[in-house]
Design a protein around this motif. Structure first.
Motif, short mmCIF file in Angstrom:
data_model
loop_
_atom_site.label_atom_id
_atom_site.label_comp_id
_atom_site.label_asym_id
_atom_site.label_seq_id
_atom_site.Cartn_x
_atom_site.Cartn_y
_atom_site.Cartn_z
N GLY A 67 0.82 -1.21 0.00
CA GLY A 67 0.00 0.00 0.00
C GLY A 67 0.85 1.25 0.00
N GLU A 68 1.88 1.29 0.83
CA GLU A 68 2.76 2.47 0.86
C GLU A 68 3.49 2.64 -0.47
N ALA A 69 3.94 1.51 -1.04
CA ALA A 69 4.69 1.59 -2.31
C ALA A 69 3.80 2.09 -3.44
N ILE A 70 2.60 1.50 -3.54
CA ILE A 70 1.69 1.91 -4.64
C ILE A 70 1.26 3.37 -4.47
N ASP A 71 0.94 3.76 -3.25
CA ASP A 71 0.56 5.17 -3.02
C ASP A 71 1.69 6.11 -3.42
N ALA A 72 2.93 5.71 -3.08
CA ALA A 72 4.08 6.58 -3.41
C ALA A 72 4.26 6.70 -4.92
N VAL A 73 4.15 5.57 -5.61
CA VAL A 73 4.37 5.57 -7.07
C VAL A 73 3.23 6.29 -7.78
N VAL A 74 2.00 5.97 -7.39
CA VAL A 74 0.83 6.55 -8.06
C VAL A 74 0.55 7.94 -7.53
N GLY A 75 0.70 8.08 -6.24
CA GLY A 75 0.34 9.35 -5.61
C GLY A 75 1.22 10.48 -6.08
N ALA A 76 2.51 10.18 -6.34
CA ALA A 76 3.45 11.23 -6.76
C ALA A 76 2.91 11.95 -7.99
N ALA A 77 2.34 11.17 -8.91
CA ALA A 77 1.81 11.79 -10.13
C ALA A 77 0.45 12.42 -9.83
N ALA A 78 -0.41 11.62 -9.15
CA ALA A 78 -1.78 12.12 -8.88
C ALA A 78 -1.73 13.37 -8.01
N ALA A 79 -0.69 13.43 -7.13
CA ALA A 79 -0.61 14.59 -6.23
C ALA A 79 0.07 15.76 -6.95
N GLY A 80 0.33 15.56 -8.22
CA GLY A 80 0.96 16.66 -8.95
C GLY A 80 2.45 16.75 -8.68
#
Ligand SMILES: CN1CCCC[C@@H]1Cn1ccc2ccc(-c3n[nH]c(N)c3C#N)cc21
Length: 256
Positions: A67-80
């Motif tokens: 969960g932390e890994a996916i959030d970091a990879v996906v979130g970095a883009a989604a969070a701008g």
């Protein structure tokens, strides 16, 4: 196309630095990013697995780490935090597993239309199922299998899928027509195996190249190649013939 791969063996993907995929990366057609899953395991041993609830053999990969890994990879883009590819807010998450739907040429073509893919190859007995539930909708999670045999982990399957998808991307193959001539390619070759191929010399150790291929008669050559594809499919994969659209068979095909 952006491709993110999260794995405990990122070095497994060195083959994606060479040949067709390597050139596609150099030319910016493929943007492949590798991530070490253990970077999100915070204990001293960087543990990513634990014993299965309900007992049974082997270990299961921990949901928190994924969960932390996916959030970091996906979130970095989604969070701008960085430019997501072609405005894609989130990638399609592809989970290799022996219990997945079959990965076929049709699925490869489906994935080739996506601007961003996230592969999550597991090890041990697999990933805690709550991870797929957590991202199911937002990342359109797809559990796929590359064949009816059991591997030790998902990395080899990701190599297969990245190559099968990558070669379909515009500009990767020198001759775009060769994609259309692939075995299983939609159109005239759908559900047919490719026929035999030959090159110089015309005779080698007493084996001659079929005369028709030296004739320069393109119509007859195309006919011969289709006959060989039908013959080879009937011999090696007769079950594929049952899938053929009868309307795709011409009068000559039907006589075979
Ligand atoms: C052996 N061991 C206990 C039984 C369950 C699987 C496990 C190993 N393993 C762990 C993660 C993982 C992912 C994919 C595959 C896989 N095997 N065969 C395919 N066609 C695959 C795909 N795609 C195997 C994997």
């Amino acid at each position: 196309m952006r491709v993110d791969i999260i794995s405990i063996f990122p070095e497994y993907f060195a083959p994606l630095d060479v040949s067709l995929m390597g050139k596609a990366r150099e030319r910016g057609i493929l943007d492949i990013r590798l991530h070490q899953l253990r970077d999100w395991a915070h204990d001293v041993h960087r543990t990513v697995d634990d014993t299965p609830y309900g007992g049974g053999p082997g270990m299961v990969m921990k949901p928190e780490i994924w969960g932390e890994a996916i959030d970091a990879v996906v979130g970095a883009a989604a969070a701008g935090g960085e430019a997501a590819p072609e405005g894609a807010v989130a990638p399609r998450m592809i989970v290799p597993t022996p219990s997945g739907r079959p990965f076929t040429q049709e699925v490869a073509l489906e994935y080739a239309k996506e601007p961003w893919l996230l592969f999550t190859p597991a090890r041990y007995e697999g990933i805690d199922s709550r991870v797929m539930a957590e991202y199911g909708f937002r990342l359109r999670v797809d559990e796929v299998s590359i064949g009816d045999y059991v591997l030790a982990g998902g990395e080899a399957a990701v190599l297969v899928m990245v190559e099968a998808v990558g070669r379909l991307l515009p500009g990767v193959l020198g001759n775009a027509a060769s994609v259309a001539d692939d075995s299983f390619a939609p159109g005239t070759m759908e559900n047919l195996l490719e026929g035999p191929v030959y090159t110089k010399p015309p005779t080698w150790r007493g084996h001659d190249v079929p005369e028709i291929l030296l004739s320069g008669h393109h119509g007859k050559i195309a006919r011969w190649r289709r006959d060989e594809a039908l013959r080879r499919t009937a011999e090696k994969r007769p079950e594929l013939l049952a899938r053929l659209d009868p309307d795709s068979l011409d009068k000559h095909d039907r006589q075979l």
